[in-house]
Enzyme design. Structure first.
Site, PDB file in Angstrom:
ATOM      1  CD  GLU A 143       3.020   6.076   7.873  1.00 57.43           C
ATOM      2  OE1 GLU A 143       4.038   6.358   7.254  1.00 57.43           O
ATOM      3  OE2 GLU A 143       2.157   5.261   7.675  1.00 57.43           O
ATOM      4  NE  ARG A 144       5.181  -0.664  12.061  1.00 55.02           N
ATOM      5  CZ  ARG A 144       4.321  -0.915  11.263  1.00 55.02           C
ATOM      6  NH1 ARG A 144       4.187  -0.220  10.254  1.00 55.02           N
ATOM      7  NH2 ARG A 144       3.414  -2.038  11.619  1.00 55.02           N
ATOM      8  CE  LYS A 146      -2.124  -1.154   3.759  1.00 53.80           C
ATOM      9  NZ  LYS A 146      -1.380  -2.282   4.045  1.00 53.80           N
TER      10      LYS A 146
END
Length: 505
Positions: free
Chosen positions: A229-230, A203
């Site tokens: 988000e990381r 993705k």
């Protein structure tokens, strides 16, 4: 001397002269004051206090009490000795108590700490000065560059959707340069597109390629919103966009995974406020990319549980449909510009009946489903051609030729999918001649619809390609006409236009 009236009601009963009954009436006391200048001589009321104190902290939820008037909903409050904890009012519990979701960690906050109303909702900067930068929820740069100038205007993250009479209803295709998407699932300019898939099916890679292709094709602005988000993913994406020379036309805003759920719940609204400036004020086309909508839903479930709301199906918040709609309905076309959204949607356990996926589907004009099976077969992008679809794929919108080719490609791939079980058990010899020819076409179509990406050149060693729709249609027509039966299937794998396969004859 000036006479002023102050309506201070005093109830008194006197006997009625006619019937002897006691009738209440109100007296108005008069007071003497010194003459004042101006037309309005009323004595102004003293402003009520906007300060309160903390009475409860439950994870990311803070309760505060006020002796005067309560701050309105969505107002931003600061708590602690130095105002180090920020939270947003989400509910009025009673006449003196509010409850809010924290937008910063609540470590060290205790009962009795001071709370101050900032006088308005959370505001983020907007304008062209934001291009090429990365921000957090509060609009503060996180890229170690110079701060945003103080004169840059700020707007509230809570904006109403555009009314219907200001929306544009014309249908126009948004070209991406990715063959399988432009052919089978064309994007609507100003519409919402969902990238559905489980973990590790591509993705984020597809989103970065869209940024790369669209910035070069459209003279517009890209805005990437990372929800949950990381830190590693955010840093890698920032560096990749910089190396691909598209960062200068991109704004990045992150609500990262380690931050409180309130940040992840509101960062999407902050991104929309920034994007609306370029659509409405700068009159530009905007590509809004959100990764990941499921983490937005997940943060809403966390907030809902902390607020004490009863969970609904599968543990999601009871306001799931409303929360998604408040975000999605702000994305639309206007007379001044367009806002096209591409949203990655993680599907838990690849279950498309999950409520988060079902409620997101209803807001989309295009659905792109990524298949783990195709990813394992090395067919990238791993878009499932049979489950993906678009409301734009009609003859009146895309044209008769495009519609005819897309339907024939889908039919060929569907027949091949039905024959796979027979081939696995009995082999190709048990198929009729016509069925074998369909299988040959389908396998060539599958490989032709793969494509090397510019954002993965460092990993694959292959130069990325953006393919025009005309080249895609021509290639599919010639494969369906059996024009490439004399070359191996592998010659069609990971190429751009069909002309590259001709060179391998």
């Amino acid at each position: 001397m000036d006479i002023q009236s102050s309506p201070i009601p005093e109830k008194r009963f006197d006997a009625d002269q006619h019937n002897g009954k006691k009738t209440p009436y109100y007296l108005t006391r008069w007071r003497i004051s010194q003459p004042t200048k101006g037309r309005n001589n009323m004595v102004p009321k003293e402003p009520q206090s906007s300060c309160g104190k903390v009475v409860g902290v439950q994870g990311g939820v803070v309760d505060a009490t006020f002796s005067g008037s309560l701050p309105p909903l969505q107002h931003l409050l600061k708590a602690g000795e130095q105002g180090e904890v920020t939270f947003e009012v989400t509910a009025h519990l009673d006449d003196h108590t509010v409850r809010g979701i924290a937008l910063t960690p609540t470590w060290g906050l205790a009962r009795g700490d001071k709370v101050e109303d900032t006088g308005g909702p959370l505001r983020v900067p907007v304008g062209p000065q934001l291009l090429g930068r990365a921000f957090d929820l509060f609009g503060e740069p996180i890229d170690n560059k110079s701060p945003i100038p103080a004169e840059v205007p700020k707007r509230s993250i809570h904006q109403p959707p555009k009314p219907l009479h200001q929306r544009m209803t014309q249908t126009e295709i948004f070209r991406t340069g990715i063959k399988i998407i432009d052919l089978l699932s064309p994007l609507e300019k100003g519409g919402n597109t969902g990238l559905f898939g489980g973990a590790g099916v591509g993705k984020t890679v597809l989103i970065t390629e869209l940024i790369h292709n669209v910035v070069g094709r459209y003279q517009g602005v890209s805005l990437f919103c990372g929800v949950g988000e990381r830190c590693r993913e955010a840093e890698e994406l920032y560096r990749e966009l910089d190396e691909a020379d598209v960062l200068k036309d991109t704004i990045m805003i992150f609500g990262q995974m380690h931050e409180p759920p309130g940040v992840r719940f509101r960062v999407g609204h902050a991104a929309l406020t920034m994007a609306e400036y370029f659509r409405d004020d700068a009159h530009q086309d905007v590509l809004l990319l959100i990764d990941n909508i499921f983490r937005f839903v997940q943060s809403g479930a966390e907030v809902s549980g902390l607020m004490g709301e009863l969970p609904s199906r599968v543990g999601y918040q009871p306001s799931l449909a409303t929360d998604i709609a408040q975000l999605e309905e702000r994305i639309c076309n206007t007379a001044s510009g367009s806002m096209t959204s591409v949203q990655a949607v993680y599907v838990p356990a690849d279950d498309f009946t999950d409520p988060s996926a079902v409620h997101t589907f209803s807001h989309l004009s295009t659905s792109i489903v990524l298949s783990r099976k195709r990813s394992s077969e090395g067919l990238y992008p791993a878009v499932d051609p049979l489950q993906s679809g678009s409301k734009m794929l009609t003859a009146t919108v895309v044209g008769e030729r495009h519609y005819r080719v897309a339907q024939e490609v889908r039919r060929t791939l569907a027949i091949y999918e039905e024959l796979k079980d027979i081939i696995a058990m009995l082999g190709m010899v048990e198929l009729s001649r016509e069925e074998r020819q369909t299988v040959y076409r389908a396998r060539r179509l599958e490989r032709f619809l793969t494509q090397p990406f510019a954002t993965t050149e460092a990993f694959t060693g292959q130069q990325g390609r953006a393919v025009e729709l005309e080249d895609t249609l021509e290639g599919c027509e010639r494969i369906l006409a059996d024009a490439f039966n004399d070359i191996p299937e592998q010659a069609l794998y990971m190429i751009g236009s069909i002309a590259e396969a001709q060179q391998k004859r």
